[in-house]
Design an enzyme around this catalytic site. Structure first.
Site, PDB file in Angstrom:
ATOM      1  N   VAL C 249      35.025  28.122  50.688  1.00 22.12           N
ATOM      2  CA  VAL C 249      35.898  27.368  50.496  1.00 22.12           C
ATOM      3  C   VAL C 249      37.046  26.942  52.043  1.00 22.12           C
ATOM      4  O   VAL C 249      36.503  26.647  52.862  1.00 22.12           O
ATOM      5  CB  VAL C 249      37.187  28.432  50.366  1.00 22.12           C
ATOM      6  CG1 VAL C 249      36.356  29.940  49.307  1.00 22.12           C
ATOM      7  CG2 VAL C 249      37.132  29.245  51.840  1.00 22.12           C
ATOM      8  N   ALA C 273      33.360  34.713  57.066  1.00 24.63           N
ATOM      9  CA  ALA C 273      32.422  33.767  56.068  1.00 24.63           C
ATOM     10  C   ALA C 273      32.275  32.597  56.549  1.00 24.63           C
ATOM     11  O   ALA C 273      30.671  32.549  54.820  1.00 24.63           O
ATOM     12  CB  ALA C 273      33.797  33.918  55.168  1.00 24.63           C
ATOM     13  N   ALA C 277      28.380  30.292  55.072  1.00 27.55           N
ATOM     14  CA  ALA C 277      28.766  29.612  53.946  1.00 27.55           C
ATOM     15  C   ALA C 277      30.186  29.901  52.905  1.00 27.55           C
ATOM     16  O   ALA C 277      29.685  28.829  51.933  1.00 27.55           O
ATOM     17  CB  ALA C 277      27.723  29.120  53.814  1.00 27.55           C
ATOM     18  N   LYS C 278      30.812  30.720  53.088  1.00 28.10           N
ATOM     19  CA  LYS C 278      31.762  30.895  51.927  1.00 28.10           C
ATOM     20  C   LYS C 278      33.087  30.351  52.619  1.00 28.10           C
ATOM     21  O   LYS C 278      33.858  30.595  51.661  1.00 28.10           O
ATOM     22  CB  LYS C 278      31.600  32.462  51.825  1.00 28.10           C
ATOM     23  CG  LYS C 278      30.794  33.424  51.298  1.00 28.10           C
ATOM     24  CD  LYS C 278      30.858  34.711  51.501  1.00 28.10           C
ATOM     25  CE  LYS C 278      29.379  35.511  51.021  1.00 28.10           C
ATOM     26  NZ  LYS C 278      29.603  36.778  50.998  1.00 28.10           N
ATOM     27  N   ALA C 279      33.154  29.847  53.661  1.00 27.76           N
ATOM     28  CA  ALA C 279      33.609  29.675  53.751  1.00 27.76           C
ATOM     29  C   ALA C 279      33.527  28.370  54.857  1.00 27.76           C
ATOM     30  O   ALA C 279      33.143  28.664  55.487  1.00 27.76           O
ATOM     31  CB  ALA C 279      35.339  30.400  55.155  1.00 27.76           C
TER      32      ALA C 279
END
Lengths: 312, 312, 312, 312
Positions: C249, C273, C277-279
């Site tokens: 994100v 995160a 690699a979620k953020a």
């Protein structure tokens, strides 16, 4: 780059506390990892003759079942300075004078008040035990005031401890062993209240800042200092702040359920103490997040076992 | 059986704080419900001329942005007694003497120590401001000691406050308005440390339990007492315990992030105070779980608006 | 080095929510600072046409008073994707079918069970409302199954929403506005239970992983994604994990009372995160520690006001 | 009126875990009391052949060091039903396929991402282990899909477990022992993601609500049910809700760091479950507030010792 593998804990029904804690160390992460590191550090500072161990205790540690744990650490020479609240000392004396703490009572707080019982979470006291406390502490203050009318808080606590006839008492054991007990907020407790009432008609002056000199000397005379902190509050602050003039503690362990985001010292990470020179650069600092009545007995049993193991 | 419907909050971009809090009251549950009830109770006790409002503040309330909020409550006559830590008073004086608090610094604690900055969560102080503090507070203590050598902590704080030249200072405003400030653990702070150093060479004795008499009189002379508690610690305990001889407070509001299970007073439910006669049977007690720097400004803005609304 | 001064908040009785939040921003530290930054970021992502806003909601947000807040955000085009628990959808439907949520009941849980009331903290539901829910949801499922027998969870929720006759319903409003609602754990709820019972005798298959394709497309088709997370749980995980294939994100806001030390995602810092690699590296991430029923209405009122202000 | 005396704990360096926990029981209050009661109840339900034990695990229990603890409970016949997250199953498989979890890495999250390491609090995974996981799980899904194309989640997990060649694997051991594993939110995990990708080109349908029938049968066929809940989330909800049709569980133990005030199920008191008939009137319910990686090994070691003691 340091990179260690996590070894899963193996748990069986015939383990010693030491074996359990070593399994936590093999895992090494989350609460288990913190508990292992705290125990290892506790064993190190308890065993090291060059390290003065300051034990601070806030919250209901004495009524909450840790009275003997703390008393035995003092008796065995593992604690060099104790810092606590007036409440913990009041509860130590309440038991020394024959009172007890209770559990298993299911009443609401208004009924408890009617019944003459005070509640601390799920533990209870009887007001009649406090009446005995009042009578007995007043007798002791009379004895003390006949000998001296000006004392520091620490001197006052030593005088009381030396007059208490209970081998299990923290105050008594500390007095016997020459371990100073500091209680900077003592006045704000039942003990403090009794002192104030006594001083309405007797000469007994406690000097609020009188202990600073003595405590500074202890800090300066110690090669190293480690603080072991159960809960936060004034005891934690006093334990750390007393080390500021010498650049901070060499090691610190805290057990707390408080969180850090609100900025209160009670939940503050120990690292923060480095910015204030309350902990030395490079000092070994471990926080255990949890209930002290679980974590501290576990750590003490583990640390004692580690020390025994090394001595063999 | 009482059974109220929950009305969902309606939120838009043109709301006053009062409208927002009323929406929270329409919902009436979870944190929103608690915040509404706390605000309503705060408005009631602030507006009631028969209720003495005791404000206790632990944690970094003054450096953390609430200095003006507290100062204005005192200045407007809404606080009758203040109880806080030596640290909050130190930070109030640090600003009165020209210092400031900082944010937005991204350094580790060891580097901060080298730079001469102390950290409290995400706020920072400069050691040079503390140097000014030392110089200035020593001057004030010299002035005070020339007039009196024996004071209670409250008298000492009033003497300092009346000598501080800063309209925004809590100590100054309280002195000006005749609002007593108690700080039973004052000795355990930078202010306490300076006092101790000063007393090494000057005559200035603070009586540790000297404030009890005055505070008891206030309690006895008040028709009703309400305690508003930001954080726990010694200030919360002192605020409640001072009311014990009269059967407890009539109302209590606390804002805290601490939890109850460990038994520490800081996270204790206010109901528990009833068992000790620190809160009266039937007293109105509300706890808000949250960060005081969010909840308290919200509650104060809401309570002030409620009072304004009723006065129209 | 960046170093900003803390300006103490000024609070009076005639403030708008926006003014209050701006005062929190002037202080900029502790909870107040976090709340300001979260509000500012929320306003930015709500106003930015290039940013898809994913709102995740765990915990009793709908029964707990936020039903209209969420519904209005969807209706006004500020939320592009909603991710929540089956429970929140059940409670949305329960009200759409004429039921209500209650407060102000003082009974113990065994008595509540006898009375046919279920408790969530201090809010209550009636079992007769659940009976209506069962009848009505079964009717809707019959209608749906006559048209289609294979759906994804999202399609199932859209079908229900389009058949619900309640302008205040989140499901209805989302269906009307074309905002997809995902509920990966829907099966574990009263709604899921009814679905299972219905499928014992009817053909209605929900594909557990069927929504992934659609959600991936949304992520790929969005220039930027911001997740706004109330509570943790599956909704938080799903909201973040669905962005992993595109590197994470661009912005994230979470409101939670959970803490981080146990390692659970619910209390995890958003920074974590980034490692998954979620953020994205450099993404703007803000956590507010607090009760969502206080913090979220405050943030929404503030963000809407900020947007209104800029539009003028 | 029941009123028990608190006996202070006696701690020495040569204690077994059982002795330590018995000391906690002698005290009986605060965390120590809760831990003792939880351990005693755990021993009772583990030893009782008429009680089905449901173990739910949310949070990073498997990567966080408890993989063997859980595996051994299953292998020894102490767990009858397991309910967990897709994440815990992913991490079990990651190790079964040769991967490991790591600690002792001091990097920020952006650097970790570059290095291909994912962080969960203070534990770390390598992306190359996830690549192996992808390859291997895809192979297993191919094998499974050749035999069956429609499965429930539980059947899918049993099929995987029976194909995994690792004696330490939870999935393998559960499959071997015939212990069902339910994961209602499985789709929201790396395992779920791989399943979805596989199903883009292969026939393998998981029925979202397919497990309800089987789980209901287990509940109905069990004389008594006890749920042991590590963390909250979907696993806790599913464990309790599956017992609703039979009037609730007979016993419940939860270990959590979450708090109750926000209303989320994860921190909810177990008593609340009685209002929903998820726990029976009169059921024995114990909550331990703390980190599961400390409390659960302690409880398991203690409960195993209690069982051994009784068997002698």
């Amino acid at each position: 780059m340091l990179k260690l593998k996590i070894n899963h804990m193996n748990i069986h029904g015939d383990m010693s506390v030491l074996e359990l804690i070593e399994e936590m160390g093999n895992s090494g992460v989350l609460g288990a990892g913190r508990l292992y590191r705290a125990t290892e550090l506790l064993a190190d500072v308890m065993a090291d003759e060059d390290t003065a161990v300051f034990l601070s205790a806030a919250g209901p540690m004495v009524p909450g079942g840790l009275r003997n744990v703390i008393r035995d650490l003092i008796n065995d020479g593992y604690v060099d300075v104790m810092i606590t609240s007036g409440a913990n000392l009041t509860h130590d004396l309440l038991e020394a004078f024959g009172g007890r703490h209770y559990r298993g009572i299911e009443k609401n707080d208004e009924d408890l008040c009617q019944m003459g019982m005070g509640r601390i979470a799920d533990l209870y006291t009887k007001s009649e035990d406090f009446e005995v406390f009042e009578t007995r502490i007043t007798e002791l203050m009379s004895q003390i005031s006949e000998e001296r009318s000006n004392l520091t808080i620490r001197e006052f606590l030593t005088e009381i401890g030396s007059r208490v006839d209970d081998e299990r008492s923290i105050l008594h054991t500390a007095a016997k062993k020459g371990v100073p007990i500091y209680a900077p907020g003592m006045i704000d407790s039942m003990l403090g209240l009794q002192l104030w009432m006594f001083t309405q008609e007797h000469e007994l002056h406690l000097d609020a800042s009188g202990d600073m000199h003595e405590l500074s000397d202890i800090v300066y005379d110690s090669k190293k200092v480690a603080t072991v902190m159960l809960g936060g509050g004034l005891p934690k602050h006093y334990a750390l702040a007393s080390n500021i003039l010498k650049g901070g503690v060499d090691a610190g362990i805290q057990v707390t359920l408080d969180r850090s985001e609100g900025g209160s010292l009670s939940g503050a990470p120990l690292e923060e103490a480095k910015s204030w020179a309350k902990a030395k650069t490079g000092s070994n600092l471990v926080t255990v997040v949890g209930d002290a009545t679980i974590a501290f007995p576990l750590m003490v049993a583990g640390a004692r076992a580690m020390i025994n193991k090394k001595q063999k």
